[in-house]
Design a protein around this motif. Structure first.
Motif, mmCIF file in Angstrom:
data_model
loop_
_atom_site.group_PDB
_atom_site.id
_atom_site.type_symbol
_atom_site.label_atom_id
_atom_site.label_comp_id
_atom_site.label_asym_id
_atom_site.label_seq_id
_atom_site.Cartn_x
_atom_site.Cartn_y
_atom_site.Cartn_z
ATOM 1 N N GLN A 270 0.826 -1.202 0.000
ATOM 2 C CA GLN A 270 0.000 0.000 0.000
ATOM 3 C C GLN A 270 0.861 1.252 0.000
ATOM 4 N N CYS A 281 -5.901 1.557 -10.178
ATOM 5 C CA CYS A 281 -7.071 0.890 -9.624
ATOM 6 C C CYS A 281 -7.205 -0.481 -10.278
ATOM 7 N N LEU A 283 -10.222 -3.463 -11.065
ATOM 8 C CA LEU A 283 -11.652 -3.750 -11.114
ATOM 9 C C LEU A 283 -11.866 -5.247 -11.296
ATOM 10 N N LEU A 289 -14.773 -1.857 -7.862
ATOM 11 C CA LEU A 289 -13.456 -1.474 -7.370
ATOM 12 C C LEU A 289 -12.931 -2.515 -6.390
ATOM 13 N N LEU A 291 -9.182 -2.414 -5.715
ATOM 14 C CA LEU A 291 -7.947 -1.858 -5.168
ATOM 15 C C LEU A 291 -7.706 -0.498 -5.789
ATOM 16 N N SER A 292 -7.168 0.422 -4.991
ATOM 17 C CA SER A 292 -6.798 1.737 -5.510
ATOM 18 C C SER A 292 -5.674 2.287 -4.647
ATOM 19 N N ASN A 293 -4.954 3.274 -5.173
ATOM 20 C CA ASN A 293 -3.887 3.894 -4.395
ATOM 21 C C ASN A 293 -4.246 5.342 -4.097
ATOM 22 N N PHE A 296 -4.879 7.733 -7.039
ATOM 23 C CA PHE A 296 -6.202 7.524 -7.636
ATOM 24 C C PHE A 296 -7.275 8.205 -6.791
ATOM 25 N N ASN A 297 -7.185 8.039 -5.464
ATOM 26 C CA ASN A 297 -8.184 8.639 -4.577
ATOM 27 C C ASN A 297 -8.158 10.162 -4.679
ATOM 28 N N GLU A 302 -12.280 9.068 -3.199
ATOM 29 C CA GLU A 302 -12.084 7.844 -2.416
ATOM 30 C C GLU A 302 -13.404 7.086 -2.343
ATOM 31 N N ALA A 309 -17.761 0.892 -11.012
ATOM 32 C CA ALA A 309 -16.861 1.833 -11.685
ATOM 33 C C ALA A 309 -17.612 3.030 -12.257
ATOM 34 N N THR A 355 -3.975 1.992 -14.967
ATOM 35 C CA THR A 355 -3.098 3.024 -14.414
ATOM 36 C C THR A 355 -3.310 4.320 -15.179
#
Length: 815
Positions: A270, A281, A283, A289, A291-293, A296-297, A302, A309, A355
């Motif tokens: 993370q 992210c 999907l 969704l 996973l995201s970093n 992205f948020n 968030e 999506a 990405t």
């Protein structure tokens, strides 16, 4: 005791009890049969016989009485004779026989006494039958009858008594059998209970224990009890429990360790995701969704896991399906103008990994570099490449006549030499502006290079209009320029081609041919000595001027044979070590008649004539031989033409030059330009790698002026990058400073050396030094000099360190 033994013993006990019960039942049945036989023999049979005799006696009496009644009273005294006598005697004989048998049987004594009393009456009848009267017979028969009746009564009473005794005996036997059967059943029930308790119950406990063990009961205590097999099974379960506890303990420890590692790795993952510069992210197949970093948020907001999506993506193309491991990329522009490069990859289960990289700055730089690649940095006009592409496109699509104009400043070299390059650059800008003001908005003005400009003029639709345009250009450039407070005259030579598509379409003309025709007209215009300039309109006859180029080719061949070429050397100055680090070898041709001819003139001609390989070998050998006499800390740089890389002997020529001169390979630097990669790039890369393997230094000259400098750096790791003088010349422009800074930063990141050329002022030197450039070259340090002047050049630069160079460097580094 084992289950097997218990079952065998139980079977044996059951068999014994069953056998005993059977024997007892058989013995009882035998006794009953014997008693029944005795009962029949002793009571039933005599009684039956006596009753029969009694019936016979009664029948005989009845017949006699009937006979008497029939014959009358007189017949009473008559003796019995004939058939009647036979019947009486037969009946008496039967009675006697029956009585005899009864007396021999086990009948009561009272019955025997009565029967014995009958013997006399029977004997009387038998012995006196000839004279016995009927009354006497009747009387004696009556006695016999009475005796038989008495005996029958006695026998019946005895038989009844015996029957009751037999019934009691049978009932006793039946009770005994019932008791025996009950005992057997009770024993079998006991055996069954015993087997259940000793076998079934342990098996049930074994099953329950196994189920509890499988269920993972924490407080399970296993005690081996029961038959041997079950005890062994319990022991095996106990061993399994012990091993399970050990394995569970080990597994728990490993699970805890793995859980800690996974948590740490998840944290690291993370952290890595959140520290990415790209938004990321993931999907699932339902486009939710996973996973995201952090990036992205920040960019999209968030959202909770499994959020559809469509909540954060408005473009349906972002969630389009991809096969597993399939990739695609696209660009999207955010509402704030940010440009994102979107890369998508198909995941298992129809998922997507997406990405988003912010390429706004890269696109800006790319557009800028593309613009710079197609435009002259000084005048901001299209360069030769861009102009040629535009002209080729126009030739394919034009339906109306137009004119192509090439403009060359006549005295630009003298202006540069007189006023310096900065003012010369300013003059070039002014020339471009003036030229653009002479044509309409449809025209295209470009700088082909040096002091040469070109114009595509759609306004000139005929030869006459093209000539008028040429005259106006000459006239306009006859007026002086106001450049930095100076009045400068810069007349021009103009070559013009009037192009009519309806006439020249069949000729297959292209941009190169048209420019060549313009050059031919331009050469003719240059021949005119008018101070105000001149123009010429191309005519087919001007092709004859190519003869001059052929003559120069002959002169080139002769010059090689006569050794009319020589090398000049311009120093590389290492500002960090405060020394001359090496020299660049620059080819010069001193023509016996035409004097010093510029390399820009004869080098292209040598390439076209196929002489560049021979000329390049001479440069290599001469430069290496000269450099071998210098201090070992100095290097020699030699420029190679792209045409030389087509030679199959290039590497062997370099090896021979090094071997003959004794120069170390690491002291030889090969300079190449980006045009080298335009053709046969794979083969060129192989040659460059081989040079690196030999220890040579490979440098990219004029970096940033070609088509795709960054692309070439990604394909081959150069040792050194030379910043082109066009960026150095005007360090006051923010764009140039940004490009220089980017090139220096890029070279450091790629572990490449960097050198700047074209330094002509102290300000340029300081600016480059402030940006981190430590190696420089330019007229500020020294102009190219013949080999005889090199000691003086080295001494002069060394002495300057105690004066202007050292002071300027220290001030810049201190700032």
């Amino acid at each position: 005791m084992s289950i097997k033994v218990r079952l065998i013993l139980g079977f044996l006990v059951f068999a014994g009890l069953t056998t005993t019960f059977g024997l007892l039942s058989y013995r009882g049945q035998l006794d009953a049969v014997e008693k029944l036989a005795s009962f029949i023999d002793a009571g039933v049979e005599p009684l039956t016989q006596l009753q029969k005799s009694l019936v016979d006696m009664n029948e005989v009496r009845s017949r006699i009485e009937s006979q008497i009644q029939v014959e009358g009273e007189a017949s009473r005294r008559v003796a019995i004779t004939g058939r009647g006598l036979e019947e009486v005697l037969a009946a008496v004989a039967d009675v006697r026989k029956t009585v005899g048998i009864a007396l021999q049987s086990e009948i009561p004594e009272e019955a025997k006494a009565d029967l014995r009393g009958l013997v006399y009456s029977l004997g009387l009848i038998e012995t006196g039958y000839a004279s016995v009267s009927k009354p006497t017979v009747m009387r004696e028969l009556e006695k016999v009858t009475l005796g038989l009746q008495s005996s029958v009564r006695i026998l019946r009473a005895d038989l009844d008594a015996r029957g009751e005794a037999a019934d009691q005996s049978f009932e006793g036997g039946t009770l005994q059998q019932a008791l025996g059967l009950g005992a057997v059943l009770f024993a079998m029930l006991g055996l069954l209970v015993y087997l259940i308790r000793s076998v079934s119950s342990p098996l049930r406990r074994l099953s329950e224990t196994a189920q509890a063990l499988v269920a993972g009961a924490d407080d399970l205590t296993i005690r081996p009890t029961g038959p041997g097999e079950i005890r062994r099974a319990f022991s095996a379960l106990k061993d399994m429990q012990d091993r399970y506890l050990v394995l569970q303990s080990t597994l728990d420890a490993k699970t805890d360790m793995l859980s800690t590692q996974i948590e740490a790795q998840q944290g690291q993952l993370q952290a890595a995701l959140d520290n990415m510069t790209q938004a990321l992210c993931m999907l699932d197949g339902q486009r939710r969704l996973l996973l995201s970093n952090g990036v992205f948020n920040e960019r999209f907001g968030e959202f909770d896991i499994l959020t559809p999506a469509k909540k954060f993506f408005s473009d349906p193309n972002l969630t389009g399906s991809l096969r597993e491991n399939e990739n695609d990329s696209m660009q999207m522009t955010m509402p704030d103008g940010t440009i994102l490069e979107v890369k998508r990859r198909g995941m298992p289960g129809k998922g997507l990994l997406i990405t988003f990289e912010d390429i706004t700055e890269r696109e800006r730089i790319s557009k800028r570099l593309k613009y710079l690649a197609g435009h002259d940095q000084l005048t901001d006009l299209p360069n030769r490449r861009q102009f040629g592409e535009e002209l080729d496109q126009l030739l394919k699509t034009a339906r109306k006549p137009f004119a192509l104009v090439v403009v060359d400043l006549r005295n630009f070299k003298s202006i540069n030499d007189t006023y310096g390059h900065p003012l010369g650059d300013a003059l070039l800008k002014a020339c471009g502006d003036r030229l653009a003001g002479l044509v309409d908005a449809r025209a295209s003005v470009a700088r082909l290079g040096g002091d040469e400009f070109a114009v595509i003029a759609p306004q000139a639709k005929s030869a006459a209009e093209a000539s008028a345009l040429g005259a106006s250009i000459v006239k306009a450039f006859a007026e002086p320029f106001e450049v930095e407070g100076r009045r400068i005259f810069a007349s021009v030579s103009v070559g013009i081609v009037a192009h009519d598509p309806s006439v020249t379409e069949a000729d297959g003309i292209n941009a190169d041919i048209m420019l060549q025709n313009c050059d031919l007209a331009l050469y003719r215009a240059k021949e005119e000595r008018s101070d105000s300039g001149a123009f010429e309109l191309f005519e087919p006859a001007l092709r004859a001027n190519l003869k001059q180029r052929r003559e120069m080719e002959l002169d080139l061949k002769a010059a090689l044979d006569a050794e009319e070429f020589e090398l000049y050397y311009q120093p590389f100055v290492d500002m960090a070590d405060k020394r001359v680090s090496g020299f660049e070898a620059l080819l010069r041709w001193r023509h016996p008649e035409k004097g010093m001819i510029s390399p820009s003139v004869f080098i292209p001609l040598a390439e076209e004539a196929g002489l560049i390989e021979r000329l390049g070998v001479w440069c290599l050998e001469t430069a290496c031989a000269e450099a071998a006499t210098w201090p070992e800390s100095m290097t020699i740089s030699v420029n190679l033409s792209p045409m030389q890389f087509k030679s199959a002997t290039l590497l062997s020529d370099i090896d021979r030059a090094l071997n003959n001169s004794g120069l170390a390979a690491e002291r030889l630097q090969i300079e190449v330009t980006e045009s080298l990669f335009l053709d046969e790039s794979d083969r060129v890369l192989d040659i460059l790698k081989e040079m690196r393997r030999r220890g040579l230094t490979v440098s990219m000259d004029d970096f940033g002026t070609g088509y795709s400098s960054l692309g070439y750096l990604s394909r081959f790791s150069f040792n050194k990058i030379k910043i082109d003088q066009s960026f150095v010349r005007d360090m006051g422009r923010a764009e140039n400073i940004a490009i220089v800074r980017s090139v220096i930063g890029l070279s450091k990141s790629l572990n490449m050396q960097v050198i700047a050329e074209g330094i002509e002022t102290e300000d340029q030197m300081r600016a480059l030094l402030a940006e981190g450039c430590r190696e420089m070259q330019g007229y500020f340090f020294s102009t190219p000099q013949p080999k005889e002047e090199l000691p003086r050049v080295i001494a002069d630069i060394t002495n300057r360190w105690t004066r202007d160079l050292g002071v300027a460097a220290e001030k810049t580094l201190a700032a």
